[in-house]
Design an enzyme around this catalytic site. Structure first.
Site, PDB file in Angstrom:
ATOM      1  N   THR A 317       0.806  -1.121  -0.103  1.00 21.08           N
ATOM      2  CA  THR A 317       0.015   0.099   0.016  1.00 21.08           C
ATOM      3  C   THR A 317       0.913   1.165   0.057  1.00 21.08           C
ATOM      4  O   THR A 317       0.750   2.234  -0.696  1.00 21.08           O
ATOM      5  CB  THR A 317      -1.091  -0.004   1.227  1.00 21.08           C
ATOM      6  N   TRP A 320       2.693   1.798  -3.524  1.00 18.87           N
ATOM      7  CA  TRP A 320       1.548   2.400  -4.412  1.00 18.87           C
ATOM      8  C   TRP A 320       1.457   3.592  -4.435  1.00 18.87           C
ATOM      9  O   TRP A 320       1.330   4.294  -5.448  1.00 18.87           O
ATOM     10  CB  TRP A 320       0.098   1.737  -3.891  1.00 18.87           C
ATOM     11  N   HIS A 321       1.715   4.488  -3.270  1.00 15.98           N
ATOM     12  CA  HIS A 321       1.892   5.822  -3.236  1.00 15.98           C
ATOM     13  C   HIS A 321       2.965   6.405  -3.892  1.00 15.98           C
ATOM     14  O   HIS A 321       3.108   7.845  -4.102  1.00 15.98           O
ATOM     15  CB  HIS A 321       1.643   6.297  -1.683  1.00 15.98           C
ATOM     16  N   GLY A 322       3.924   5.699  -4.332  1.00 17.96           N
ATOM     17  CA  GLY A 322       5.334   6.147  -4.880  1.00 17.96           C
ATOM     18  C   GLY A 322       6.215   5.309  -4.797  1.00 17.96           C
ATOM     19  O   GLY A 322       6.420   4.776  -3.894  1.00 17.96           O
TER      20      GLY A 322
END
Lengths: 474, 377
Positions: A317, A320-322
């Site tokens: 997770t 996923w954000h960077g």
């Protein structure tokens, strides 16, 4: 193109609505597909082919999986695997290749050249959508889409394309092939859109300006109060920016006859980290729950397995954000805290006064945002040191007071808008004034407020100084 | 029809009229080439080519075109500034909304550039022989009027950094104090309220104070007729602040009652004037360029004063209000702006037999101008 721009609001949107509502019913999907492709091509003229390719791959995989699900399960397994590999490979190539190169170079002292490819906007959102499509067919939850253009419409549908929500195929499968114009739905869409626009342009951009000013200065010159104000400002910026985008997406969806799921549900009023992630970016959390956490066994196989699963899910997770370690750390931080809450902290918290529960959550979130916002971990740690007073920085200074003085009203507005207070108030007023003319007056007033919001947002866009797009790394 | 249906129709109608109306009005409105209020050329409709489209340039340029040419820009700008003030904003683009119609630009803490600039100047003045060197650093308006700033407004002390510079200065360079005389005259209009420059009056005070050190007898106020040449000057602070409540500044010109004439050459004779003032600029946004015709790399003023004294002024635009007074005491004044003039100055001083060199900057420019490096080449 982004929603919070003059070009979108006064050129793309009126034209798209005009084309869509003036064409015959059987043409509507084609028009909406064309309009969506135009929308994406506006900012990403080349990567549009990547998206079309991705949609084509999933169309074929979907059909194969469905055909063989019952008769030849091994072939269905292979097709599902192939679909996952292609999707993840595309995402990894564009998003994580350079991150990998960087770390390999660091680890082995090699000098592999990074690819330096710009990240296709929205790629993390649409690959997750198409993966859910293949998996749901495999699980027998949905029928595959027979018409390739309709599936392409699902993948490219412009309202949710660049910043979510992550809409699963099953959610809008019916609407993709059959939807009617409904006045009430359209009006609801206008409401959602204007509120979202206001959240992004008026609150997120303005309070983001404060964070921008503070993070641009030497850390050693800042007081403790200033760094707290800075990260509080960022917390509001990212919430109002992200949830504003989701609201605009939901609103636009409704204008074209789609009902997207809610993505944010007042996350800052949560009383635990567990609750926070049920209210923040809901479609992402539930995606990871249904497609990663549960398949891994979830929390059914004992404490250690549960902890392992939590760490895997939250590590991904975060990533996923960077493509950067700070995001991984940020994800693990939440995985760790959710694990502790599961082990008993949650029960303990529930016995405490709600004030402590809120304070606990907010402090955790603020420190989390420090991890999130600084790519460079050293900088993040240095910032936290000033926050907790482990440095010789002043407690407060003139600048901090000035920021409070000039942003106080905005902060109060942001706090109120982070809670369901206004929603409750409107309900209360309606109940307190049951007479029909009073209800009409309240309703008219709320329309007036929406129009004022729209006009003021436009004014802020025309003179836009600070209007960043925060999800270019997602 | 139910009541909510009516309401929904109203809402949809208003929304459609708003976005549709503007989208129809935009192409019907004539595009503007130059914006006087923003003092810049506006983006025009970009030319379409497939190449431009593929590179993403077309769409980017189209977006700037839409925002630059948006209809009724004044209305939107005004609306935003009213709302921002209402929620407590007290500055825009680093310019504070002060009291009594004053706008002030924050003086930021100087970085390494300040030390380098002093060093460049010291090395330069050590190199040149036979000419006296002077430095005049002028504070900006924010330093003079802390009481007019918004509450809690922060700014770096200019006095502090001017003292630092004075300490570092090579003793052969004479420090001309502009700070104290300006501070004593702060109740008079020595700075523009809406612009980053000082007024003719402010420059006159500094001129009178420098006279002794520079070796001439300054003229008195009575020696000039003071004419107001503009009453509608909105300067650079105004452009940055977008504050609709500020009132226009006026510009004064000090016309000598005594007999004197000038010949002004710009950039090696490409342009010649017989006046120190360019009245044309008073019709434009950039009215401060009235003084000495704005920014040029090199300006030479020959005056009817015949005393053999030749002054070189290395400067920013603050000099433009002051040099007209100095022109009555020097036979020749050579003004150099290092942003545009990059030739060897020590040779120039020898060749033109310069007797005095004056460095004249406001403290904000001096602390961040990267061009003083051209002094040492």
């Amino acid at each position: 193109m982004v929603f919070s721009s003059l070009t979108f609001l006064f050129f793309f949107l009126p034209l798209a609505l005009l084309l869509y509502y003036s064409c015959p019913k059987r043409m509507k999907n084609i028009v909406l597909l064309a309009v969506s492709l135009f929308f994406y091509a506006w900012g990403e003229p080349i990567y549009i082919f990547l998206m079309i390719f991705s949609a084509g791959i999933d169309y074929v995989h979907g059909l194969i999986i469905h055909k063989n699900r019952m008769s030849r399960p091994s072939l269905a397994n292979i097709a599902l695997l192939s679909s996952m590999v292609v999707n993840i490979a595309i995402l990894s190539f564009f998003k994580y290749a350079d991150f990998l190169v960087e770390n390999v170079n660091l680890l082995f002292g090699t000098a592999i050249m990074p690819l330096d490819l710009p990240l296709p906007i929205g790629i993390s959102f649409y690959t997750f959508q198409t993966m859910s499509y293949s998996i749901d067919i495999y699980r027998g939850k949905v029928e595959p889409q027979k018409n390739p253009l309709t599936l392409a419409l699902y993948v490219t549908l412009f309202p949710q394309l660049i910043a979510g929500p992550i809409v699963r195929y099953e959610t809008i499968a019916k609407e993709l092939s059959n939807r009617r114009f409904q006045l009430d739905q359209f009006a609801e869409g206008v409401r959602f859109f204007i509120v979202g626009l206001g959240k992004k342009v008026l609150i997120a951009n303005s309070i983001g300006g404060l964070w921008f000013t503070i993070q641009g200065q030497e850390l050693s010159d800042l007081s403790m109060l200033t760094v707290w104000l800075g990260i509080i400002a960022f917390s509001f910026q990212i919430y109002f920016d992200f949830s504003g985008y989701s609201d605009m997406a939901i609103g636009l969806g409704k204008m074209f006859g789609f009902n997207f799921p809610v993505n944010f549900n007042y996350p800052y009023i949560s009383k635990s980290v567990t609750e926070f992630w049920r209210r923040w970016h809901i479609t992402l959390g539930s995606w990871f729950r249904d497609y990663v956490y549960f398949p891994l066994g979830g929390s059914r196989n004992g404490t250690w397995r549960t902890i392992r699963n939590l760490l895997i899910v939250w590590g991904i997770t975060g990533l996923w954000h960077g493509a950067s370690w700070n995001f991984v750390l940020w994800g693990l931080y939440f995985g760790f805290l959710i694990g502790i809450e599961k082990l008993g902290l949650l029960k303990l918290l529930e016995k405490m006064h709600p004030f402590f529960q809120h304070a606990y959550l907010l402090v955790i979130i603020l420190f989390g945002w420090v991890l999130f916002v600084f790519d460079d971990l050293h900088k993040g740690v240095a910032y936290i040191k000033v926050m907790v007073g482990a440095t010789t920085n002043k407690l407060y200074d003139m600048q901090a007071l000035y920021f409070l003085y000039t942003h106080g009203v905005l902060l109060v507005i942001a706090v109120i808008a982070s809670t369901p207070l206004l929603k409750h108030l409107k309900g209360k007023i309606k109940r307190a004034f049951p007479a029909s003319f009073q209800r009409k007056a309240v309703e008219l007033l709320s329309i007036g407020c929406l129009i004022i919001l729209l006009v003021v947002s436009t004014a802020y866009l025309v003179n836009g100084s600070y209007n960043p797009f925060l999800y270019f790394r997602f | 029809m139910s009541f909510m249906k009516v309401m929904n129709r109203i809402l949809i109608g208003l929304f459609a009229v708003f976005i549709g109306g503007i989208s129809i009005l935009h192409p019907l409105t004539k595009d503007i080439y130059f914006s006087e209020s923003e003092n810049r050329v506006l983006a025009q409709m970009p030319k379409f080519t497939w190449k431009q489209l593929a590179s993403g340039n077309f769409t980017k340029e189209f977006e700037s075109y839409v925002s630059d040419q948006f209809i009724k820009k004044g209305f939107w700008t005004g609306t935003k500034s009213v709302v921002e003030k209402a929620v407590g904003k007290r500055e825009n683009n680093g310019v504070y909304f002060g009291k009594d119609g004053y706008l002030f630009e924050r003086f930021e803490k100087p970085g390494e550039q300040l030390n380098s600039n002093v060093d460049y100047m010291n090395r330069f003045s050590g190199k040149i022989k036979g000419a006296n060197t002077f430095l005049m650093l002028v504070p900006t308006s924010i330093e003079m009027y802390p009481e007019k700033l918004p509450r809690f407004a922060y700014t770096e002390s200019e006095k502090y950094w001017m003292d630092v510079i004075q300490q570092l200065l090579n003793p052969s360079t004479t420090w001309l104090n502009a700070y104290n005389p300006l501070w004593e005259a702060k109740d008079e209009p020595i700075y523009f309220r809406t612009d980053h420059h000082w007024t003719t009056h402010g420059a006159f005070i500094a001129y009178q104070n420098a006279a002794n050190a520079m070796g001439f007898q300054a003229f008195m106020k009575e020696d000039f007729t003071i004419e107001t040449v503009s009453k509608n000057f909105f300067g650079t602070y105004d452009a940055k602040a977008n504050d609709f409540t500020v009132k226009a500044d006026k510009i004064e010109m000090y016309v000598p009652k005594f007999d004197v004439s000038y010949r002004v050459e710009f950039n090696d004779d490409t342009q010649v004037m017989d006046s120190l003032y360019a009245h044309d600029f008073l019709q434009k946004r950039d009215q401060y360029s009235f003084f000495l015709n704005g920014n040029h790399g090199k300006v030479v003023i020959n005056s009817s004063v015949k005393n053999g004294r030749k002054l070189l002024v290395v400067k920013d635009s603050y000099a433009h209000a002051l040099v007209p007074f100095l022109a009555n005491h020097y036979e020749e004044i050579h003004m150099i702006d290092l942003r545009y003039y990059h030739e060897k100055l020590d040779n120039y001083i020898e060749k033109e037999t310069i007797s005095d060199v004056l460095f004249l900057y406001n403290i904000a420019t001096f602390s961040e101008d990267p061009n003083l490096i051209w002094l040492n080449q």
